[in-house]
Enzyme design. Sequence first.
Site, PDB file in Angstrom:
ATOM      1  N   ASP A   1      26.697  -6.293   0.954  1.00  0.00           N
ATOM      2  CA  ASP A   1      26.024  -7.429   0.283  1.00  0.00           C
ATOM      3  C   ASP A   1      25.829  -8.786   1.049  1.00  0.00           C
ATOM      4  O   ASP A   1      25.452  -9.637   0.492  1.00  0.00           O
ATOM      5  CB  ASP A   1      26.365  -7.715  -0.924  1.00  0.00           C
ATOM      6  CG  ASP A   1      26.584  -6.409  -1.873  1.00  0.00           C
ATOM      7  OD1 ASP A   1      25.672  -5.461  -1.706  1.00  0.00           O
ATOM      8  OD2 ASP A   1      27.757  -6.187  -2.647  1.00  0.00           O
TER       9      ASP A   1
ATOM     10  N   LYS B   1      22.097  -7.670   4.993  1.00  0.00           N
ATOM     11  CA  LYS B   1      21.644  -6.875   6.221  1.00  0.00           C
ATOM     12  C   LYS B   1      20.362  -6.561   6.106  1.00  0.00           C
ATOM     13  O   LYS B   1      19.471  -6.518   7.230  1.00  0.00           O
ATOM     14  CB  LYS B   1      22.681  -5.587   6.361  1.00  0.00           C
ATOM     15  CG  LYS B   1      24.071  -5.991   6.590  1.00  0.00           C
ATOM     16  CD  LYS B   1      24.943  -4.594   6.595  1.00  0.00           C
ATOM     17  CE  LYS B   1      25.072  -3.894   5.302  1.00  0.00           C
ATOM     18  NZ  LYS B   1      25.770  -5.027   4.011  1.00  0.00           N
TER      19      LYS B   1
ATOM     20  N   GLY C   1      22.085  -1.428  -0.893  1.00  0.00           N
ATOM     21  CA  GLY C   1      20.788  -2.089  -1.522  1.00  0.00           C
ATOM     22  C   GLY C   1      20.365  -3.184  -0.747  1.00  0.00           C
ATOM     23  O   GLY C   1      21.076  -4.232  -0.689  1.00  0.00           O
ATOM     24  N   HIS C   2      19.469  -2.558   0.266  1.00  0.00           N
ATOM     25  CA  HIS C   2      19.023  -3.714   1.310  1.00  0.00           C
ATOM     26  C   HIS C   2      17.809  -4.403   0.712  1.00  0.00           C
ATOM     27  O   HIS C   2      16.736  -3.855   0.693  1.00  0.00           O
ATOM     28  CB  HIS C   2      18.937  -3.028   2.544  1.00  0.00           C
ATOM     29  CG  HIS C   2      20.158  -2.561   3.238  1.00  0.00           C
ATOM     30  ND1 HIS C   2      20.370  -1.581   4.307  1.00  0.00           N
ATOM     31  CD2 HIS C   2      21.536  -2.732   2.565  1.00  0.00           C
ATOM     32  CE1 HIS C   2      21.538  -1.443   4.338  1.00  0.00           C
ATOM     33  NE2 HIS C   2      22.470  -2.062   3.508  1.00  0.00           N
TER      34      HIS C   2
ATOM     35  N   THR D   1      29.417   3.293  -7.078  1.00  0.00           N
ATOM     36  CA  THR D   1      28.189   3.107  -7.315  1.00  0.00           C
ATOM     37  C   THR D   1      27.678   4.599  -8.365  1.00  0.00           C
ATOM     38  O   THR D   1      26.464   4.475  -8.761  1.00  0.00           O
ATOM     39  CB  THR D   1      27.128   3.057  -6.429  1.00  0.00           C
ATOM     40  OG1 THR D   1      27.244   4.141  -5.458  1.00  0.00           O
ATOM     41  CG2 THR D   1      27.641   1.632  -5.509  1.00  0.00           C
TER      42      THR D   1
ATOM     43  N   GLN E   1      26.901  -0.961   3.713  1.00  0.00           N
ATOM     44  CA  GLN E   1      28.120  -1.586   2.862  1.00  0.00           C
ATOM     45  C   GLN E   1      28.700  -2.644   3.995  1.00  0.00           C
ATOM     46  O   GLN E   1      27.806  -3.315   4.524  1.00  0.00           O
ATOM     47  CB  GLN E   1      29.131  -0.414   2.740  1.00  0.00           C
ATOM     48  CG  GLN E   1      28.832   0.485   1.436  1.00  0.00           C
ATOM     49  CD  GLN E   1      27.348   1.417   1.678  1.00  0.00           C
ATOM     50  OE1 GLN E   1      27.765   2.383   2.741  1.00  0.00           O
ATOM     51  NE2 GLN E   1      26.750   1.467   1.116  1.00  0.00           N
TER      52      GLN E   1
ATOM     53  N   ARG F   1      25.627  -4.911 -10.817  1.00  0.00           N
ATOM     54  CA  ARG F   1      26.980  -5.609 -11.384  1.00  0.00           C
ATOM     55  C   ARG F   1      27.075  -6.850 -10.949  1.00  0.00           C
ATOM     56  O   ARG F   1      26.794  -7.185  -9.836  1.00  0.00           O
ATOM     57  CB  ARG F   1      28.025  -4.680 -10.775  1.00  0.00           C
ATOM     58  CG  ARG F   1      28.368  -3.262 -11.545  1.00  0.00           C
ATOM     59  CD  ARG F   1      29.338  -2.309 -10.941  1.00  0.00           C
ATOM     60  NE  ARG F   1      29.012  -2.100  -9.381  1.00  0.00           N
ATOM     61  CZ  ARG F   1      29.829  -1.318  -8.808  1.00  0.00           C
ATOM     62  NH1 ARG F   1      30.977  -1.104  -9.346  1.00  0.00           N
ATOM     63  NH2 ARG F   1      29.444  -0.730  -7.670  1.00  0.00           N
TER      64      ARG F   1
ATOM     65  N   LEU G   1      23.444 -19.983   3.901  1.00  0.00           N
ATOM     66  CA  LEU G   1      24.139 -21.123   3.888  1.00  0.00           C
ATOM     67  C   LEU G   1      23.574 -22.012   2.713  1.00  0.00           C
ATOM     68  O   LEU G   1      24.404 -22.876   2.400  1.00  0.00           O
ATOM     69  CB  LEU G   1      23.802 -21.645   5.223  1.00  0.00           C
ATOM     70  CG  LEU G   1      24.443 -22.969   5.637  1.00  0.00           C
ATOM     71  CD1 LEU G   1      25.963 -22.398   6.194  1.00  0.00           C
ATOM     72  CD2 LEU G   1      23.927 -23.518   7.231  1.00  0.00           C
TER      73      LEU G   1
HETATM   74  P1  IMP Z   1      30.875   4.373  -3.241  1.00  0.00           P
HETATM   75  O1  IMP Z   1      30.392   4.068  -2.018  1.00  0.00           O
HETATM   76  O2  IMP Z   1      29.781   4.432  -4.462  1.00  0.00           O
HETATM   77  O3  IMP Z   1      31.662   5.684  -3.365  1.00  0.00           O
HETATM   78  O4  IMP Z   1      31.645   3.126  -3.837  1.00  0.00           O
HETATM   79  C1  IMP Z   1      32.733   2.981  -3.174  1.00  0.00           C
HETATM   80  C2  IMP Z   1      32.977   1.321  -3.303  1.00  0.00           C
HETATM   81  O5  IMP Z   1      32.172   0.574  -2.499  1.00  0.00           O
HETATM   82  C3  IMP Z   1      32.874   0.648  -4.483  1.00  0.00           C
HETATM   83  O6  IMP Z   1      33.794  -0.528  -4.786  1.00  0.00           O
HETATM   84  C4  IMP Z   1      31.392   0.241  -4.542  1.00  0.00           C
HETATM   85  O7  IMP Z   1      31.039  -0.988  -5.464  1.00  0.00           O
HETATM   86  C5  IMP Z   1      31.430  -0.259  -2.946  1.00  0.00           C
HETATM   87  N1  IMP Z   1      30.022  -0.204  -2.421  1.00  0.00           N
HETATM   88  C6  IMP Z   1      29.234   0.880  -2.044  1.00  0.00           C
HETATM   89  N2  IMP Z   1      27.939   0.561  -1.688  1.00  0.00           N
HETATM   90  C7  IMP Z   1      27.967  -0.675  -1.525  1.00  0.00           C
HETATM   91  C8  IMP Z   1      27.117  -1.900  -1.084  1.00  0.00           C
HETATM   92  O8  IMP Z   1      25.974  -1.286  -0.625  1.00  0.00           O
HETATM   93  N3  IMP Z   1      27.465  -3.123  -1.275  1.00  0.00           N
HETATM   94  C9  IMP Z   1      28.808  -3.440  -1.751  1.00  0.00           C
HETATM   95  N4  IMP Z   1      29.673  -2.586  -2.168  1.00  0.00           N
HETATM   96  C10 IMP Z   1      29.071  -1.342  -2.107  1.00  0.00           C
END
Ligand code: IMP
Length: 448
Positions: free
Chosen positions: A33, A36, A60-61, A149, A244, A323, A352
């Site tokens: 987040d 990017k 989520g870009h 997610t 991520q 969330r 910033l």
């Molecule tokens: P998963 O990738 O859905 O298995 O989630 C594993 C962890 O990575 C969790 O803490 C999610 O909140 C976090 N996560 C997955 N994708 C993102 C993202 O794009 N941004 C921020 N956190 C993420």
Amino acid sequence: MLLLRCAVGSREGTKRKRGHMASAVIVGAQWGDEGKGKIVDFLAGQADFVVRFQGGDNAGHTVYLGDRKYVFHILPSGMLRPGVTCVIGSGVVLNLRRLADEISEVGISEQDITARLRISGETALILPCHMARDRSEESSRGKGRIGTTQRGIGPAYVDVANRTAVRMADTLDEDWFRKRLAICLESKRDSLEGSEFSEACDFEKTASETLRLARRFAPLVCDASALLEEARAKGKNLLFEGAQGTMLDVHAGTYPYVTSSNTVAGGACVGSGVGPRAIGRILGVAKAYTTRVGEGPFPTELIGETGERLRETGGEYGATTRRPRRCGWLDIVQLRRAVRLNSLDGIVLTKLDVLDGFDRIGVCTAYRVKGRCMTEWPVNPADLESVEPEIEFMPGWLAATSCAGGYDALPAAARNYVEAVEKWLGVPVAMVTAGKERDDIIVRQPVF
Ligand code: IMP
């Protein structure tokens, strides 16, 4: 926006001589987040190829263009740039239904998709059984939940490692696909049979739905490695888009509170089919503060008024799950680790402007664990439970930052902040963003 024009140039103006390709990797330097999407969209203005190399629709870009907001979950963030070929790489896990939905939500024509989107044949598919398993595993973890997610990401990567995944190229031949799907579902029979997930593991239902979607995308399936090598040979500019962030890397992140892929820059090679020598510059995107969504250690987290203020000012709510994100000050110990793990050439410091109203701004320069001062991420995960950040405060600027006048027009205290970050990290801050729009970027060091 003179500065921007100089930095971007026209696509024609940035064309390279044959054989003089440039490539850059963009990764998240924190917990995801970081912004990017905006950076990839911006740099895609000078690129010929944008390659997503890991993760899935957990990402989520976000890109703001005029009065429209685009959120890319699985499409590479270069899709808004005409003429750019976008590749879904072999390191991605792909939910075809979500891809189809996203194409209609974003409003990309079938003609554009056919001309500009390519999918590696080695990309593993996320099937309904993976999503069901993600949900069931999360609920059985109880207090130890990861906060996934629930998009089926972890279970899909389990199948990759277990050699039971169904990959995009498997869908090109129906008989072959049926054999691969049977193996994939068989490997889950014991844990899911008889449960509420039996529908998600239904062979005929999964087969017909997957084949229907896969037929639509079959013409896009390619050998991404060969495609990118050919592009390199022609001197094209390649941009590798990470999802991520570094601290969510399955090896180097805050394990087990991580995602299931390699989010670090090294992942660009394995997830795209290029070798390490094909990588040019590597930039890590970091917010001017820190956020994290989901469970797990977060040494600089601010619980209370200041954290709440960062969340509200920064609009820190998940682009994928909505969330609320946990918020805290910038963490230099964590970012130094990101510089090392990714071989970062520079940092892109985003948002910033979110700090504009703070009269003082905290930065964590060391940790204290059981009375001991540490300047590296603790090896012992138990130490993370009691880690206390040592915070240095810098004066705020209490003025509106804007990219319009370039770097020198930023308030002096804001420049101080940026330059202090450079000193702490030992790498330049190559770009700064303040504001949502595509043009709200200050380029201090061009990438291409
Ligand atoms: P998963 O990738 O859905 O298995 O989630 C594993 C962890 O990575 C969790 O803490 C999610 O909140 C976090 N996560 C997955 N994708 C993102 C993202 O794009 N941004 C921020 N956190 C993420």
